[in-house]
Design a protein around this motif. Structure first.
Motif, PDB file in Angstrom:
ATOM      1  N   ALA A  31      23.046  48.716  55.700  1.00  0.00           N
ATOM      2  CA  ALA A  31      22.967  49.011  54.273  1.00  0.00           C
ATOM      3  C   ALA A  31      23.142  47.725  53.482  1.00  0.00           C
ATOM      4  CB  ALA A  31      24.048  50.022  53.896  1.00  0.00           C
ATOM      5  N   PRO A  32      22.501  47.613  52.332  1.00  0.00           N
ATOM      6  CA  PRO A  32      22.629  46.384  51.544  1.00  0.00           C
ATOM      7  C   PRO A  32      24.051  46.195  51.036  1.00  0.00           C
ATOM      8  CG  PRO A  32      21.486  48.097  50.292  1.00  0.00           C
ATOM      9  CD  PRO A  32      21.620  48.608  51.684  1.00  0.00           C
ATOM     10  N   ALA A  33      24.465  44.931  50.983  1.00  0.00           N
ATOM     11  CA  ALA A  33      25.780  44.613  50.425  1.00  0.00           C
ATOM     12  C   ALA A  33      25.779  44.915  48.937  1.00  0.00           C
ATOM     13  CB  ALA A  33      26.117  43.153  50.678  1.00  0.00           C
ATOM     14  N   GLU A  34      26.929  45.345  48.423  1.00  0.00           N
ATOM     15  CA  GLU A  34      27.029  45.645  47.003  1.00  0.00           C
ATOM     16  C   GLU A  34      28.382  45.176  46.475  1.00  0.00           C
ATOM     17  OE1 GLU A  34      26.819  49.823  46.345  1.00  0.00           O
ATOM     18  OE2 GLU A  34      28.382  50.311  47.792  1.00  0.00           O
ATOM     19  N   PRO A  35      28.419  44.811  45.187  1.00  0.00           N
ATOM     20  CA  PRO A  35      29.706  44.417  44.605  1.00  0.00           C
ATOM     21  C   PRO A  35      30.618  45.621  44.470  1.00  0.00           C
ATOM     22  CG  PRO A  35      28.020  44.492  42.905  1.00  0.00           C
ATOM     23  CD  PRO A  35      27.320  44.711  44.215  1.00  0.00           C
ATOM     24  N   LEU A  36      31.900  45.400  44.731  1.00  0.00           N
ATOM     25  CA  LEU A  36      32.883  46.467  44.617  1.00  0.00           C
ATOM     26  C   LEU A  36      33.909  46.084  43.556  1.00  0.00           C
ATOM     27  CD1 LEU A  36      33.495  47.201  48.416  1.00  0.00           C
ATOM     28  CD2 LEU A  36      31.915  48.371  46.861  1.00  0.00           C
ATOM     29  N   GLY A  37      34.854  46.957  43.314  1.00  0.00           N
ATOM     30  CA  GLY A  37      35.934  46.687  42.366  1.00  0.00           C
ATOM     31  C   GLY A  37      37.028  47.710  42.567  1.00  0.00           C
ATOM     32  N   VAL A  38      38.167  47.483  41.915  1.00  0.00           N
ATOM     33  CA  VAL A  38      39.277  48.431  42.034  1.00  0.00           C
ATOM     34  C   VAL A  38      39.246  49.464  40.911  1.00  0.00           C
ATOM     35  CG1 VAL A  38      40.762  46.874  43.324  1.00  0.00           C
ATOM     36  CG2 VAL A  38      40.856  46.865  40.816  1.00  0.00           C
ATOM     37  N   GLY A  39      38.178  49.441  40.097  1.00  0.00           N
ATOM     38  CA  GLY A  39      38.021  50.462  39.077  1.00  0.00           C
ATOM     39  C   GLY A  39      38.756  50.199  37.792  1.00  0.00           C
ATOM     40  N   PRO A  44      35.562  46.444  35.586  1.00  0.00           N
ATOM     41  CA  PRO A  44      35.354  47.368  36.712  1.00  0.00           C
ATOM     42  C   PRO A  44      35.003  46.705  38.036  1.00  0.00           C
ATOM     43  CG  PRO A  44      33.566  47.509  35.102  1.00  0.00           C
ATOM     44  CD  PRO A  44      34.642  46.706  34.464  1.00  0.00           C
ATOM     45  N   HIS A  45      34.473  45.479  38.019  1.00  0.00           N
ATOM     46  CA  HIS A  45      34.105  44.837  39.274  1.00  0.00           C
ATOM     47  C   HIS A  45      35.111  43.791  39.732  1.00  0.00           C
ATOM     48  CE1 HIS A  45      30.016  46.458  38.280  1.00  0.00           C
ATOM     49  NE2 HIS A  45      30.119  46.770  39.552  1.00  0.00           N
ATOM     50  N   LEU A  46      36.246  43.684  39.053  1.00  0.00           N
ATOM     51  CA  LEU A  46      37.289  42.776  39.524  1.00  0.00           C
ATOM     52  C   LEU A  46      38.105  43.436  40.630  1.00  0.00           C
ATOM     53  CD1 LEU A  46      38.953  40.888  36.536  1.00  0.00           C
ATOM     54  CD2 LEU A  46      37.302  40.042  38.199  1.00  0.00           C
ATOM     55  N   GLY A  47      38.579  42.600  41.551  1.00  0.00           N
ATOM     56  CA  GLY A  47      39.363  43.131  42.663  1.00  0.00           C
ATOM     57  C   GLY A  47      38.472  43.843  43.661  1.00  0.00           C
ATOM     58  N   ASN A 172      40.992  38.162  45.746  1.00  0.00           N
ATOM     59  CA  ASN A 172      41.015  39.528  45.227  1.00  0.00           C
ATOM     60  C   ASN A 172      41.515  39.397  43.789  1.00  0.00           C
ATOM     61  OD1 ASN A 172      40.495  42.256  45.634  1.00  0.00           O
ATOM     62  ND2 ASN A 172      42.603  42.730  46.193  1.00  0.00           N
ATOM     63  N   ASP A 173      40.575  39.203  42.871  1.00  0.00           N
ATOM     64  CA  ASP A 173      40.886  38.682  41.544  1.00  0.00           C
ATOM     65  C   ASP A 173      41.313  39.785  40.579  1.00  0.00           C
ATOM     66  OD1 ASP A 173      41.208  36.868  39.534  1.00  0.00           O
ATOM     67  OD2 ASP A 173      39.076  36.467  39.224  1.00  0.00           O
ATOM     68  N   HIS A 174      42.454  40.393  40.870  1.00  0.00           N
ATOM     69  CA  HIS A 174      42.999  41.425  39.987  1.00  0.00           C
ATOM     70  C   HIS A 174      44.522  41.373  40.077  1.00  0.00           C
ATOM     71  CE1 HIS A 174      43.877  45.423  38.295  1.00  0.00           C
ATOM     72  NE2 HIS A 174      42.732  45.255  37.658  1.00  0.00           N
ATOM     73  N   PRO A 175      45.227  41.490  38.939  1.00  0.00           N
ATOM     74  CA  PRO A 175      46.691  41.319  38.976  1.00  0.00           C
ATOM     75  C   PRO A 175      47.435  42.367  39.777  1.00  0.00           C
ATOM     76  CG  PRO A 175      45.944  42.066  36.807  1.00  0.00           C
ATOM     77  CD  PRO A 175      44.726  41.681  37.575  1.00  0.00           C
ATOM     78  N   SER A 176      46.781  43.462  40.133  1.00  0.00           N
ATOM     79  CA  SER A 176      47.449  44.486  40.940  1.00  0.00           C
ATOM     80  C   SER A 176      47.710  44.025  42.369  1.00  0.00           C
ATOM     81  CB  SER A 176      46.621  45.776  40.964  1.00  0.00           C
ATOM     82  OG  SER A 176      45.330  45.538  41.516  1.00  0.00           O
ATOM     83  N   ASP A 177      47.038  42.947  42.809  1.00  0.00           N
ATOM     84  CA  ASP A 177      47.230  42.448  44.174  1.00  0.00           C
ATOM     85  C   ASP A 177      47.811  41.040  44.125  1.00  0.00           C
ATOM     86  OD1 ASP A 177      47.251  42.163  46.889  1.00  0.00           O
ATOM     87  OD2 ASP A 177      45.076  42.188  47.168  1.00  0.00           O
ATOM     88  N   LYS A 178      49.124  40.958  43.934  1.00  0.00           N
ATOM     89  CA  LYS A 178      49.816  39.675  43.896  1.00  0.00           C
ATOM     90  C   LYS A 178      50.078  39.183  45.317  1.00  0.00           C
ATOM     91  CE  LYS A 178      53.133  39.506  40.722  1.00  0.00           C
ATOM     92  NZ  LYS A 178      54.249  39.891  39.815  1.00  0.00           N
ATOM     93  N   ALA A 179      50.200  37.863  45.467  1.00  0.00           N
ATOM     94  CA  ALA A 179      50.383  37.284  46.796  1.00  0.00           C
ATOM     95  C   ALA A 179      51.106  35.946  46.674  1.00  0.00           C
ATOM     96  CB  ALA A 179      49.024  37.097  47.485  1.00  0.00           C
ATOM     97  N   PRO A 337      50.764  43.218  34.894  1.00  0.00           N
ATOM     98  CA  PRO A 337      50.134  44.489  34.547  1.00  0.00           C
ATOM     99  C   PRO A 337      49.406  45.099  35.744  1.00  0.00           C
ATOM    100  CG  PRO A 337      48.809  42.663  33.746  1.00  0.00           C
ATOM    101  CD  PRO A 337      50.073  42.063  34.294  1.00  0.00           C
ATOM    102  N   ARG A 338      49.558  46.387  35.934  1.00  0.00           N
ATOM    103  CA  ARG A 338      48.845  47.071  37.018  1.00  0.00           C
ATOM    104  C   ARG A 338      47.347  47.110  36.740  1.00  0.00           C
ATOM    105  NH1 ARG A 338      51.279  51.151  39.744  1.00  0.00           N
ATOM    106  NH2 ARG A 338      53.151  49.868  39.436  1.00  0.00           N
ATOM    107  N   THR A 339      46.988  47.288  35.471  1.00  0.00           N
ATOM    108  CA  THR A 339      45.584  47.234  35.055  1.00  0.00           C
ATOM    109  C   THR A 339      45.507  46.368  33.802  1.00  0.00           C
ATOM    110  OG1 THR A 339      45.528  49.067  33.463  1.00  0.00           O
ATOM    111  CG2 THR A 339      45.401  49.652  35.807  1.00  0.00           C
ATOM    112  N   TRP A 340      44.314  45.947  33.433  1.00  0.00           N
ATOM    113  CA  TRP A 340      44.178  45.114  32.246  1.00  0.00           C
ATOM    114  C   TRP A 340      44.363  45.898  30.961  1.00  0.00           C
ATOM    115  CZ3 TRP A 340      45.156  40.339  31.779  1.00  0.00           C
ATOM    116  CH2 TRP A 340      44.976  39.470  32.851  1.00  0.00           C
ATOM    117  N   SER A 341      44.328  47.220  31.014  1.00  0.00           N
ATOM    118  CA  SER A 341      44.670  48.012  29.829  1.00  0.00           C
ATOM    119  C   SER A 341      46.160  47.937  29.519  1.00  0.00           C
ATOM    120  CB  SER A 341      44.249  49.471  30.037  1.00  0.00           C
ATOM    121  OG  SER A 341      42.844  49.588  30.123  1.00  0.00           O
ATOM    122  N   ASP A 342      46.961  47.496  30.483  1.00  0.00           N
ATOM    123  CA  ASP A 342      48.400  47.322  30.277  1.00  0.00           C
ATOM    124  C   ASP A 342      48.741  45.946  29.712  1.00  0.00           C
ATOM    125  OD1 ASP A 342      49.094  49.881  31.495  1.00  0.00           O
ATOM    126  OD2 ASP A 342      48.608  48.958  33.419  1.00  0.00           O
TER     127      ASP A 342
END
Length: 492
Positions: A31-39, A44-47, A172-179, A337-342
């Protein structure tokens, strides 16, 4: 040391897992590769789903101001949180030369702003993986896009908020996944490199120096900082023996010292409000660059040098901006923030302590600023959305979410909350918030629950109106405060 997949899974079990996955894998990779995100509602396509990053090891080689991309290697250690035949990473502004997963060559392609990696063998849920990407990291700005590497007059710095870390390195460019982060920066000897965290070694070879730094606390990708320049590093000690280091252009060391010397007292002031500073070090990076903003990169806040050299800026104003970025170390960095709306939790609190500092230290009344914010709040909500429901930024423009509604508009919510529950409970809430969520992520709902618990009553109605309402509610204790209509309306 982290364990590889092979050392974690018995050989017989590994063979069984791989055999059972073969048919699924053959179908999936076709199957073709596709961009994903954590929603994320705003990005929507970050993380990316399917894994939890434990650490990043970033190596950058800077050849000087010759316009060429940096050579880089990014190593990511992570847990697979579901069965993975592919691993999506956010990465959009560099050339990938090779990828390995657990030491074995892996296939890769791009999809949107994702680097899509296909390991030689599928990764079962619960397994540990190490992804190594050999790539370039290009400081050249894309048209219509800001962030990532920032060119200074003598080198580079980073400004990754909110969606630009993946312009610098795969992540994994979203603040919900700190490292945790380790940095290795190699540059010609005349340059100095400083990053987040504490120094962990310096080596010199053939006219170049490699600087290594490590963080002692987890960090969101958008808070990463790497400064490379002809810089001076100024050391001093803060409260409780906290090591402080500031990074300034070498030629401006004496000129900037009066501002640098303010940091220990500012940290002590913040600690008196919310508790002990949450990280291993702090300092300011005064960059000769035109960014248009200051940024709370973790343990090393980024400032434009001209903030400190422009005579039109009053001293109290400059110091309050320094406190704004400092307070982010608690609100936004330690508690992310868990999400950018926060994001109102970040910027509202930083603006609150900026204004409170100006009130206490420079006699600039907090109430006057909040009354002015109240007057403008309806207009801010209309243009940018309510504080906890900000409107989406235009595609590719990270600063689009940072509008007045999440700065003074959100600080106004905190002022209303203090009016509603009283100053003693409000101050207990602030301390409890940063203590309960230190080194983690949190949501608006978490803040509402904690506030209700401390106040001893249900505050859901208060927060619903103040955080999500299209119109600004009446201000507790100030029934005379009224929204101010825009000028064109007032003339009619």
């Amino acid at each position: 040391m982290p364990l590889s997949l092979g050392s974690r899974v018995p050989r017989r079990l590994k063979a069984t897992l791989l055999a059972s996955a073969v048919s699924v894998c053959l179908v999936a990779v076709s199957a073709p590769a596709e961009p994903l995100g954590v929603g994320d509602r705003l990005f929507p396509h970050l993380g990316n789903p399917g894994y939890d990053v434990s650490s990043y090891d970033l190596s950058f080689t800077y050849a000087g101001d010759n316009g060429k991309p940096l050579q880089a290697v990014t190593t990511i250690d992570a847990w697979a949180t579901e069965d993975l035949e592919r691993v999506n990473l956010d990465f959009a502004h560099g050339t990938v030369d090779a990828v390995e997963v657990d030491g074995l060559p892996a296939e890769f392609t791009t999809a949107g702003e994702d680097l899509v990696v296909t390991p030689k063998f599928p990764l079962p849920q619960g397994s540990w993986m190490r992804v190594t990407v050999h790539h370039t990291s290009d400081p050249v700005s894309e048209k219509g896009r800001d962030g990532g590497w920032v060119r200074t007059t003598d080198g580079l710095a980073m400004a990754n908020q909110a969606d630009a870390a993946h312009l610098v390195f795969p992540c994994n460019d979203h603040p919900s996944d700190k490292a945790m982060f380790t940095f290795h920066v190699t540059a010609p000897d005349e340059y100095t490199a400083v990053t987040n965290g504490l120094p962990a070694g310096v080596t010199r070879t053939g006219g170049t120096t490699t600087w290594t730094y490590r963080t002692l606390h987890p960090m969101a990708t958008e808070l990463a900082q790497v400064s490379i320049g002809r810089s001076t590093v100024v050391h001093r000690t803060g409260p409780h023996g906290l090591p402080l280091r500031d990074v300034v252009p070498a030629e401006d060391r004496e000129l900037l010292e009066p501002w640098l010397a303010r940091t220990p007292d500012q940290i002590a002031w913040m600690e008196s409000k919310v508790g002990t500073y949450p990280f291993e070090t702090y300092g300011v990076l005064m960059a000769s660059a035109a960014t248009g903003f200051e940024l709370e990169t973790q343990t090393l806040s980024l400032f434009e040098k001209k903030l400190f050299t422009e005579p039109a800026y009053p001293r109290w104003y400059v110091e309050s901006i320094m406190v704004h970025e400092l307070s982010h170390q608690w609100f936004g960095d330690s508690v992310s923030p868990r999400t950018w709306s926060d994001v109102w939790l970040n910027e509202g609190h930083a603006t609150w302590y900026e204004a409170l500092y100006a009130d206490e230290k420079a006699k600039k009344p907090l109430e006057t600023r909040m009354k002015a914010a109240y007057g403008a709040s309806d207009r801010w909500r209309e243009s940018g959305g309510p504080p906890a429901l900000p409107k989406s930024p235009r595609p590719g423009l990270k600063i689009g979410v940072f509008r007045a509604n999440v700065y003074d508009g959100a600080a106004l919510v905190l002022y209303a909350l203090r009016q509603e529950i009283g100053k003693p409970d409000f101050e207990r809430l602030e301390r409890a918030w940063v203590r309960a969520h230190r080194d983690g992520t949190a949501t608006t709902a978490d803040f509402e629950r904690l506030a209700s618990g401390i106040a001893g009553r249900d505050l859901s109605g208060f927060f619903q109106a103040w955080l999500y309402g299209e119109k600004t509610p009446p201000m507790p204790g100030h029934p005379d405060w009224k929204p101010v209509p825009p000028p064109e309306t007032a003339k009619k």
